[in-house]
Design a protein around this motif. Sequence first.
Motif, PDB file in Angstrom:
ATOM      1  N   VAL A  21      27.847  57.279 -12.705  1.00 43.05           N
ATOM      2  CA  VAL A  21      26.299  56.707 -13.480  1.00 43.05           C
ATOM      3  C   VAL A  21      26.004  55.885 -13.715  1.00 43.05           C
ATOM      4  N   SER A  22      27.158  54.640 -13.029  1.00 41.11           N
ATOM      5  CA  SER A  22      26.582  52.737 -12.833  1.00 41.11           C
ATOM      6  C   SER A  22      26.098  52.965 -12.180  1.00 41.11           C
ATOM      7  N   ALA A  23      25.939  53.591 -10.858  1.00 41.08           N
ATOM      8  CA  ALA A  23      25.743  53.331  -9.371  1.00 41.08           C
ATOM      9  C   ALA A  23      24.496  53.503  -9.880  1.00 41.08           C
ATOM     10  N   PHE A  36      25.506  43.490 -15.228  1.00 42.76           N
ATOM     11  CA  PHE A  36      25.925  43.890 -16.699  1.00 42.76           C
ATOM     12  C   PHE A  36      25.557  44.955 -17.427  1.00 42.76           C
ATOM     13  N   ARG A  37      26.385  45.443 -17.386  1.00 43.30           N
ATOM     14  CA  ARG A  37      25.636  46.653 -18.376  1.00 43.30           C
ATOM     15  C   ARG A  37      26.611  47.076 -19.497  1.00 43.30           C
ATOM     16  N   LYS A  38      27.534  48.240 -19.913  1.00 40.92           N
ATOM     17  CA  LYS A  38      27.629  48.736 -21.014  1.00 40.92           C
ATOM     18  C   LYS A  38      29.530  48.344 -20.409  1.00 40.92           C
ATOM     19  N   GLY A  39      30.122  48.795 -19.108  1.00 33.37           N
ATOM     20  CA  GLY A  39      30.872  48.021 -19.429  1.00 33.37           C
ATOM     21  C   GLY A  39      32.043  48.856 -19.918  1.00 33.37           C
ATOM     22  N   VAL A  40      32.260  50.309 -20.160  1.00 29.62           N
ATOM     23  CA  VAL A  40      33.399  50.463 -21.239  1.00 29.62           C
ATOM     24  C   VAL A  40      33.649  52.146 -19.783  1.00 29.62           C
ATOM     25  N   PRO A  48      30.687  50.125  -4.281  1.00 33.82           N
ATOM     26  CA  PRO A  48      30.123  50.263  -5.501  1.00 33.82           C
ATOM     27  C   PRO A  48      30.190  50.521  -6.735  1.00 33.82           C
ATOM     28  N   LYS A  49      30.057  49.331  -7.929  1.00 31.01           N
ATOM     29  CA  LYS A  49      29.921  50.290  -8.996  1.00 31.01           C
ATOM     30  C   LYS A  49      30.988  50.432  -9.583  1.00 31.01           C
ATOM     31  N   SER A  50      32.442  50.282  -9.150  1.00 32.21           N
ATOM     32  CA  SER A  50      33.900  49.826  -9.644  1.00 32.21           C
ATOM     33  C   SER A  50      34.084  48.935 -10.566  1.00 32.21           C
ATOM     34  N   GLY A  51      33.817  47.830 -11.105  1.00 35.89           N
ATOM     35  CA  GLY A  51      33.710  46.620 -11.269  1.00 35.89           C
ATOM     36  C   GLY A  51      33.863  45.244 -10.778  1.00 35.89           C
ATOM     37  N   THR A  52      33.256  45.367  -9.564  1.00 34.59           N
ATOM     38  CA  THR A  52      33.785  44.303  -8.126  1.00 34.59           C
ATOM     39  C   THR A  52      33.121  42.879  -9.123  1.00 34.59           C
ATOM     40  N   THR A  53      32.692  42.883 -10.089  1.00 32.72           N
ATOM     41  CA  THR A  53      31.630  41.729 -10.385  1.00 32.72           C
ATOM     42  C   THR A  53      32.374  41.702 -10.786  1.00 32.72           C
ATOM     43  N   TRP A  54      33.569  41.705 -12.137  1.00 27.09           N
ATOM     44  CA  TRP A  54      34.603  41.525 -12.600  1.00 27.09           C
ATOM     45  C   TRP A  54      35.796  41.184 -12.306  1.00 27.09           C
ATOM     46  N   ARG A  93      42.840  49.727 -11.815  1.00 22.29           N
ATOM     47  CA  ARG A  93      42.120  50.630 -11.872  1.00 22.29           C
ATOM     48  C   ARG A  93      41.166  50.164 -12.812  1.00 22.29           C
ATOM     49  N   TYR A  94      40.243  50.692 -12.506  1.00 20.91           N
ATOM     50  CA  TYR A  94      39.279  49.732 -13.944  1.00 20.91           C
ATOM     51  C   TYR A  94      39.263  50.150 -15.447  1.00 20.91           C
ATOM     52  N   GLU A  95      39.851  51.351 -15.654  1.00 19.01           N
ATOM     53  CA  GLU A  95      39.869  51.700 -16.923  1.00 19.01           C
ATOM     54  C   GLU A  95      41.461  50.712 -17.832  1.00 19.01           C
TER      55      GLU A  95
HETATM   56  P1  A3P Z   1      28.687  50.032 -15.850  1.00 18.97           P
HETATM   57  O1  A3P Z   1      27.424  50.448 -15.444  1.00 18.97           O
HETATM   58  O2  A3P Z   1      29.225  51.680 -15.906  1.00 18.97           O
HETATM   59  O3  A3P Z   1      28.140  49.359 -17.332  1.00 18.97           O
HETATM   60  P2  A3P Z   1      30.391  46.105 -10.284  1.00 18.97           P
HETATM   61  O4  A3P Z   1      30.337  44.818 -10.546  1.00 18.97           O
HETATM   62  O5  A3P Z   1      30.794  47.373  -9.079  1.00 18.97           O
HETATM   63  O6  A3P Z   1      28.785  46.526  -9.875  1.00 18.97           O
HETATM   64  O7  A3P Z   1      30.219  47.598 -11.284  1.00 18.97           O
HETATM   65  C1  A3P Z   1      29.375  47.332 -12.496  1.00 18.97           C
HETATM   66  C2  A3P Z   1      29.440  47.501 -14.075  1.00 18.97           C
HETATM   67  O8  A3P Z   1      31.136  46.812 -13.966  1.00 18.97           O
HETATM   68  C3  A3P Z   1      29.440  48.110 -14.863  1.00 18.97           C
HETATM   69  O9  A3P Z   1      29.606  49.191 -15.661  1.00 18.97           O
HETATM   70  C4  A3P Z   1      28.914  46.944 -15.379  1.00 18.97           C
HETATM   71  O10 A3P Z   1      28.672  46.603 -16.573  1.00 18.97           O
HETATM   72  C5  A3P Z   1      30.528  46.915 -15.329  1.00 18.97           C
HETATM   73  N1  A3P Z   1      30.987  45.118 -16.032  1.00 18.97           N
HETATM   74  C6  A3P Z   1      30.228  43.735 -15.587  1.00 18.97           C
HETATM   75  N2  A3P Z   1      30.643  42.858 -15.253  1.00 18.97           N
HETATM   76  C7  A3P Z   1      31.998  43.302 -16.278  1.00 18.97           C
HETATM   77  C8  A3P Z   1      33.147  42.773 -17.213  1.00 18.97           C
HETATM   78  N3  A3P Z   1      32.780  41.276 -16.937  1.00 18.97           N
HETATM   79  N4  A3P Z   1      33.485  43.506 -17.898  1.00 18.97           N
HETATM   80  C9  A3P Z   1      33.622  44.860 -17.821  1.00 18.97           C
HETATM   81  N5  A3P Z   1      33.139  45.366 -16.667  1.00 18.97           N
HETATM   82  C10 A3P Z   1      31.864  44.104 -16.446  1.00 18.97           C
END
Ligand code: A3P
Length: 327
Positions: free
Chosen positions: A165-167, A292-296, A68-74, A226-228
């Motif tokens: 931190v994202s989680a 959707f938060r910072k995404g960095v 969780p919170k590793s870029g799943t949504t993207w 890798r997300y980065e």
């Molecule tokens: P941050 O909280 O560091 O901003 P998940 O999708 O696994 O829940 O991960 C959430 C993280 O992915 C959040 O990171 C979120 O901002 C980031 N994220 C969501 N949509 C994104 C996108 N379209 N592009 C890049 N990062 C994205």
Amino acid sequence: AASPLASPPHSNIASIIPSLPLETRCPPFPLRRYANFWVPEVILKADLPGIHSCFKPRPTDVFVASFPKSGTTWLKALAFATLKRSTHPPLDGDHPLRRCNPHDCVRFLDANFNQQKDELEALPSPRVLATHLPYSLLPGSITGDRERSGCRIVYVCREPKDALVSAWLFTRKAASALGADARSFTIQEALELFCDGRCMCGPQWEHVLQYWEESVRRPDRVLFLRYEEMLIDPEAHVRKLAKFMGCGFSEEEEEHGVVSAIVELCSLGKMRDMEVNRNGSNMLGVKNESYFRKGVAGDWSNHMTPDMAQRLDKVVEDALQGTGFSF
Ligand code: A3P
């Protein structure tokens, strides 16, 4: 005799749940330690047995897997937009990702599996589905251990401090929708639990390691991203993803800028601005905007002290020693 799909250990787990180690300090879900991972009790009770006994993967299925919170949504959005581009061109004004949150376009297998299994079954091939389950808890029919074909799995890995931190921020924001109060959950508490592997589907580095090892063993079936690195060059990753999913881009598509259109459609800025993501909620009542938060990369430094970072880095480094993997 029990059917091969209903074979132990995971399908009869419900009966042993009360005897498993319990962790209640990690909102929003009580966790149980099962097969070396801390898994939400609710997943162990209903979803895991259901998935192991009823889910019928198709050889064309693509699974988006992640901690969780590793870029799943993207990754859900990118995989869906890429795989479905002949039916839904990315520039289409009525594209599903312009009307629905990526979590509604690509469902988690391990969220209310029993309620949504018929819906999943009715989805047209090729399907994109998702999971937060550790690799070792997936049924053999998905991993290919039981059937030779297996599915394709795309895993996204994130640096542990940023994932933590994202989680932590997400939990504080979203827990109330799930019936928990996480307003007083501090980063210190979250860190201690995380270092001990006590978080949803933790230990995080074990989760990552399992998928990474599998991607080395079966690169044609498991793609490790890798997300980065995705942030640095999203277009290269979309090309890689398409090739892996068996739908590489044609010269004509390249000329027409389809890759950049997909990247643009799925970008954080675009997704965050969509009406459905500004004002919608998912079936659990969690607001779409919370995804959707910072995404960095590196935002951990705004929330953790150097000492806290060092503590987690050391735990991860020790755990990964000799594995060949590093973040
Ligand atoms: P941050 O909280 O560091 O901003 P998940 O999708 O696994 O829940 O991960 C959430 C993280 O992915 C959040 O990171 C979120 O901002 C980031 N994220 C969501 N949509 C994104 C996108 N379209 N592009 C890049 N990062 C994205």
